[in-house]
Design an enzyme around this catalytic site. Structure first.
Site, PDB file in Angstrom:
ATOM      1  N   GLU A 167       0.738  -1.245  -0.001  1.00 61.83           N
ATOM      2  CA  GLU A 167      -0.027  -0.041   0.026  1.00 61.83           C
ATOM      3  C   GLU A 167       0.752   1.318   0.130  1.00 61.83           C
ATOM      4  OE1 GLU A 167      -2.740   0.706   3.286  1.00 61.83           O
ATOM      5  OE2 GLU A 167      -4.357   1.697   2.147  1.00 61.83           O
ATOM      6  N   GLY A 302       3.831   1.993  10.490  1.00 59.59           N
ATOM      7  CA  GLY A 302       4.310   1.187  11.482  1.00 59.59           C
ATOM      8  C   GLY A 302       3.656  -0.397  11.220  1.00 59.59           C
ATOM      9  N   ALA A 303       2.671  -0.370  10.806  1.00 57.03           N
ATOM     10  CA  ALA A 303       1.966  -1.626  10.633  1.00 57.03           C
ATOM     11  C   ALA A 303       0.988  -1.582   9.344  1.00 57.03           C
ATOM     12  CB  ALA A 303       1.025  -1.954  11.852  1.00 57.03           C
ATOM     13  N   MET A 304       0.699  -2.620   8.807  1.00 53.99           N
ATOM     14  CA  MET A 304      -0.063  -2.982   7.724  1.00 53.99           C
ATOM     15  C   MET A 304      -1.033  -4.192   7.448  1.00 53.99           C
ATOM     16  SD  MET A 304      -0.566  -1.702   4.464  1.00 53.99           S
ATOM     17  CE  MET A 304      -2.045  -2.657   3.427  1.00 53.99           C
ATOM     18  N   ASN A 306      -2.348  -6.340   5.629  1.00 57.44           N
ATOM     19  CA  ASN A 306      -2.605  -7.317   4.673  1.00 57.44           C
ATOM     20  C   ASN A 306      -3.622  -8.227   4.938  1.00 57.44           C
ATOM     21  OD1 ASN A 306       0.263  -6.321   3.482  1.00 57.44           O
ATOM     22  ND2 ASN A 306       0.871  -6.955   5.117  1.00 57.44           N
ATOM     23  N   HIS A 338      -6.538  -1.682  15.288  1.00 61.37           N
ATOM     24  CA  HIS A 338      -6.575  -0.926  14.127  1.00 61.37           C
ATOM     25  C   HIS A 338      -6.631  -1.883  12.992  1.00 61.37           C
ATOM     26  CE1 HIS A 338      -5.441   2.842  11.740  1.00 61.37           C
ATOM     27  NE2 HIS A 338      -5.172   2.034  11.041  1.00 61.37           N
ATOM     28  N   GLU A 339      -5.414  -2.661  12.954  1.00 59.35           N
ATOM     29  CA  GLU A 339      -5.128  -3.332  11.885  1.00 59.35           C
ATOM     30  C   GLU A 339      -6.295  -4.488  11.390  1.00 59.35           C
ATOM     31  OE1 GLU A 339      -3.204  -2.368   9.808  1.00 59.35           O
ATOM     32  OE2 GLU A 339      -2.104  -1.029  11.006  1.00 59.35           O
ATOM     33  N   GLU A 361      -9.142   4.511   6.965  1.00 57.41           N
ATOM     34  CA  GLU A 361      -8.210   4.556   8.017  1.00 57.41           C
ATOM     35  C   GLU A 361      -9.000   5.534   9.084  1.00 57.41           C
ATOM     36  OE1 GLU A 361      -5.692   3.365   8.256  1.00 57.41           O
ATOM     37  OE2 GLU A 361      -5.057   3.088   6.259  1.00 57.41           O
TER      38      GLU A 361
END
Ligand SMILES: [Zn+2]
Length: 887
Positions: A167, A302-304, A306, A338-339, A361
């Site tokens: 992303e 910081g984080a994604m 997927n 959040h993820e 988001e």
């Protein structure tokens, strides 16, 4: 995706102010741009992929990979070309196979500027199904985008792990594809991997076969229909812990030896998955959900999220008992939730285009806050909603702001959309609208939206429509006012008249802006909630610029009671006096909201800047820790405005220390068993703030503890270790800096090593800052630490760091992930208080930034101009207040 977070040290020591210019070093360092990337308008829609079968063979030793892909596609209308996206890939053996088995060999044209590959066939292809196959090779990157490597230290020597990050537009660096969020397909991924390593992707492994020469062939199950940016591959010397929740296997994947630090992350997954299965009313659809921890960091994220394979940097996923604080534990929980919220909002239902990125988001931001409040009431994070709103309003009150829903044309604009407006304003607007329709109606609307659009794409109005139907109450106009136009409403309380036991409030609506006082205000329909102490809450919608409300009871009346509204409140003299008198009796969240408004309005010239000091000075010692934290931050910010003027600063510091020292005396250095999480956090914030304000006793105590060494758990408990080290590093002389440097070099734990290199960059001594900059350009700190170090230097030395980065631009560009480059240099310069920086930034943008990507530069300039204005116009008010108090 979770934006890059900031360490407590940076916050306490490097920050200037709780305004946009106050971005900390780490935040500031998110960004920069290689060549002028103006790629991407959307691909032609005449061809549509339905399935990708991808096989990759990474060669980690030479930072390259081989790929093969077979793309099943439909030609929707006759065309002689197939256009898809590809960057930095080299092709061979391309072929199109027709339904009846005929093979057509295309002519291939690559367009680096537009990031496309065009396969031309000489004659039109009839509508129908085909398979496009090709071999290709690509590169493994050293920053976190595309397929990338992270090198890390172990007791046994250097190791290299591989991960992917796509992303917003980097899947095209891994596989030629229709790399746009609304072109969804299914994916089969196969990887030829070193036999001793673990391979992780979105789906579980179907088969793993030894193919000789130390290589195994790992085949993953077919993914659900999804956007390209959610595809994931990780490969390395990993280990994995698992559990089952509602029939889904949840897992955490770490570097070997780190699994013991992942219990908190696994617990967060367990709670969140169960909660969201219920909240969304659609069960998580994949058989497993991993969270993969990687060492290092990115300037961008910081984080994604997927799908089925969340990626997080270790600092935001693992708890290291030697250094992790309660703040880290809270970040881990909120990041994981959040993820996981994205597994629905983003992955199952995806925004159609980056214009509506906030649907991903803003929603994940709001959901993480809600889930944290629910499962960890002892953290008292409810008050943080005010902080989120402040971050958004700081950005939203300068001319370069943008609407929550915005027009995105280029790859780089999409990257820049990951900002405080999309995240924090998006989350704040959701909080306000949920409050307006009620939590039950809101959830019912969200459930209907999920059911209707699963595996599809949406625009904002799809959500509003679903909520409006569920609520039976119109919200479309309000939602549009707050998402389609930029800016911050200002509700002025012109009068509060008491009669017959109730108060009549008169409002006018203006606009809160920090750099355009002459501006004609926009109009919003603003849901306003008000409450008198001890009375019931009442609400109205202020429309057309005026409104009134009758509130039961008299006395102190709070407008925006509960603080869920996205607007500032400016009280007239009499209502403000009543609130000041009754301040101690107000709920903590309203106290915080009022202080935040008073600060921002004072700095913006709409009140006396010193009004905030009146509130701070009168704050009860036993006020909520979040309020003391706000005071510590604001006093540190004011201190920053005195930079270079030592006599005035000394007088201010005497006052600031007199306010903060008693608050710290109540808490002290030593943790007590009954300390709440907010008290633990406040302890580090006050220590950092006092040290930053030059409190010699605090600095000496930090040095004394540091001298005991990191293994002394009494002097250097984990909760204080990074705070103490930060103070020592900030105040370092050359010998101390050398000691820290030796510690960083010797450290074998990546998490701690990364932190130590960051510390080397916060020294306030200019010569040491210069050494940190030089060190950042070497291979020593590790490829993903260097950009952060340059950003950290800019905390105390923005002009030095900016000049240095520009003078070494080619080297620095290689140290910043591609998605962050358009923001990196402006971010470094934005902390400056020197007029010359404005010209330097303009000059930089003219030379190196595409005209469509200059918003970050203009925002940095707006922040510098604002800072200069505050110094010139507001600080004399602070001086006058201090003089009056002393006299
Ligand atoms: Zn996100």
């Amino acid at each position: 995706m979770r934006r890059t977070l900031v360490t407590a040290i940076a916050l306490a020591l490097c920050s200037a102010a709780p305004d946009a210019s106050a971005q900390t070093a780490a935040q500031r360092s998110r960004a920069a741009n290689p060549p002028m990337l103006e790629a991407t308008t959307q691909l032609p829609r005449n061809v549509k992929p339905s399935h990708y079968a991808i096989e990759v063979t990474p060669h980690a030793d030479r930072m390259a990979f081989d790929g093969k892909v077979r793309i099943s596609l439909d030609v929707l209308e006759p065309t002689s070309t197939i256009v898809l996206q590809a960057v930095n890939l080299t092709f061979a053996n391309s072929m199109l196979t027709t339904r009846d088995g005929r093979k057509l060999t295309p002519t291939l044209t690559l367009d680096a500027q537009n990031q496309t590959a065009t396969f031309a066939f000489g004659a039109p292809l009839a509508a129908g199904s085909y398979v496009l196959s090709t071999d290709y090779t690509g590169v493994i990157n050293t920053q976190a985008y595309g397929l990338f490597a992270i090198d890390y230290d172990t007791e046994a020597g250097k190791q290299r792990a591989l991960y992917t990050q796509f992303e917003n537009s980097d899947a095209r660096k891994f596989v030629p594809s229709w790399d746009e969020p609304n072109i969804k397909a299914t994916f089969d991924l196969t990887v030829n991997a070193p036999a001793g390593q673990m391979a992780v992707s979105n789906m579980p492994i179907t088969s793993s076969t030894d193919v000789g020469k130390g290589v195994k062939r790992v085949v993953f199950q077919t993914s659900p229909k999804m956007s390209t940016y959610l595809l994931f591959l990780g490969l390395g010397d990993f280990e994995r812990a698992t559990d089952m929740v509602d029939g889904t296997e949840i897992g955490v994947v770490t570097l070997k030896g780190k699994l013991g630090q992942a219990a908190g992350a696994l617990e967060a997954s367990r709670l969140a998955l169960r909660e969201f299965n219920d909240y969304f009313g659609v069960k998580y659809p994949l058989p497993k959900l991993d969270n993969i921890a990687a060492p290092g960091r990115s300037q961008f994220f910081g984080a994604m999220e997927n799908w089925g394979a969340i990626f997080s940097f270790e600092y935001i996923l693992l708890v290291d008992p030697k250094v992790s604080t309660i703040g880290n534990v809270q970040n881990i929980f909120s990041t994981a939730t959040h993820e996981i919220a994205h597994q629905w909002f983003g992955n199952l239902v995806t925004m159609s285009w980056w214009d509506d990125l906030w649907l991903n988001e803003g929603f994940a931001t709001w959901m993480a806050a809600r889930t944290t409040e629910k499962f960890h009431p002892e953290w008292n994070t409810r008050l943080r909603a005010v902080g989120g709103r402040e971050a958004a309003m700081a950005r939203d009150s300068v001319a370069t702001t943008h609407p929550v829903v915005q027009k995105i044309d280029t790859v780089e604009q999409a990257s820049q959309a990951f900002d405080a407006i999309t995240y924090s304003k998006g989350g704040a607007v959701i909080r306000m609208l949920e409050g307006y329709v009620g939590a039950d109606a809101w959830r019912q609307g969200v459930r209907a939206y999920m059911r209707k659009h699963a595996y599809g794409n949406t625009v904002s109005d799809d959500l509003w429509g679903a909520v409006q139907t569920a609520a039976g109450k119109p919200i479309l106009d309000i939602a549009h006012d707050f998402t389609l136009q930029p800016g911050v409403p200002l509700i002025t309380v012109d009068a509060a008249t008491c009669a017959g036991g109730s108060t009549t409030l008169q409002f006018t609506q203006g606009e809160f802006t920090r750099d355009r006082p002459e501006k004609t205000p926009l109009r919003w329909r603003v849901p306003v909630v008000a409450q008198a102490v001890g009375g019931a809450r009442v609400d109205t919608v202020v429309a057309g610029g005026k409104g009134s409300l009758v509130v039961p009871r008299c006395g102190a009346v709070v407008v925006n009671a509960g603080q869920s509204g996205y607007y500032r409140t400016l009280y007239g003299a009499a209502p403000f006096a009543a609130i000041s008198r009754g301040f101690a009796t107000l709920p903590a969240i309203d106290q915080l909201g009022i202080m935040s408004d008073t600060w921002a309005l004072g700095m913006g010239g709409l009140r006396l800047a010193s009004d905030y000091l009146d509130l701070a000075h009168a704050l009860p010692a036993d006020a909520d820790p979040a309020l003391w934290s706000d005071v510590a931050g604001s006093l540190s910010a004011l201190d920053g405005y005195y930079g270079g003027d030592n006599p005035r600063r000394a007088r201010f510091r005497t006052f600031a220390l007199s306010v903060l020292r008693p608050a710290f005396a109540r808490i002290g250095w030593t943790a007590r068993s009954g300390d709440s999480a907010p008290v633990q956090l406040l302890r580090t914030q006050l220590i950092g703030a006092l040290a930053g304000l030059g409190d010699e006793a605090v600095i000496a105590e930090a040095r004394r503890r540091f001298a005991q060494g990191p293994d002394d758990a009494v002097a250097m408990p984990a909760a204080l270790r990074s705070t103490i080290t930060g103070i020592v590093a900030y105040n370092a002389d050359a010998a101390t800096w050398d000691t820290l440097h030796a510690m960083a070099k010797a450290e074998k734990t990546p998490l701690i090593k990364d932190q130590l290199y960051g510390m080397l960059a916060i020294a306030k001594d200019k010569a040491l800052a210069q050494r940190a900059l030089q060190l950042a350009l070497t291979a020593e700190p590790g490829a993903t630490n260097s950009a952060g170090m340059i950003g950290a230097v800019s905390g105390s030395h923005p002009d030095l760091a900016f000049d240095f980065a520009l003078a070494h631009r080619a080297q620095v560009d290689a140290l910043v992930d591609s998605m962050s480059r358009a923001r990196f240099y402006p971010g470094i310069g934005s902390g400056s208080s020197d007029k010359a920086m404005i010209r330097k930034l303009r000059d930089y943008a003219d030379k190196h930034v595409a005209p469509t990507s200059r918003n970050a530069t203009e925002t940095a300039i707006a922040n510098i101009e604002y800072r200069l204005k505050v110094r010139e116009q507001r600080m004399p008010e602070i001086d006058a207040w201090l003089k009056k108090r002393a006299g």
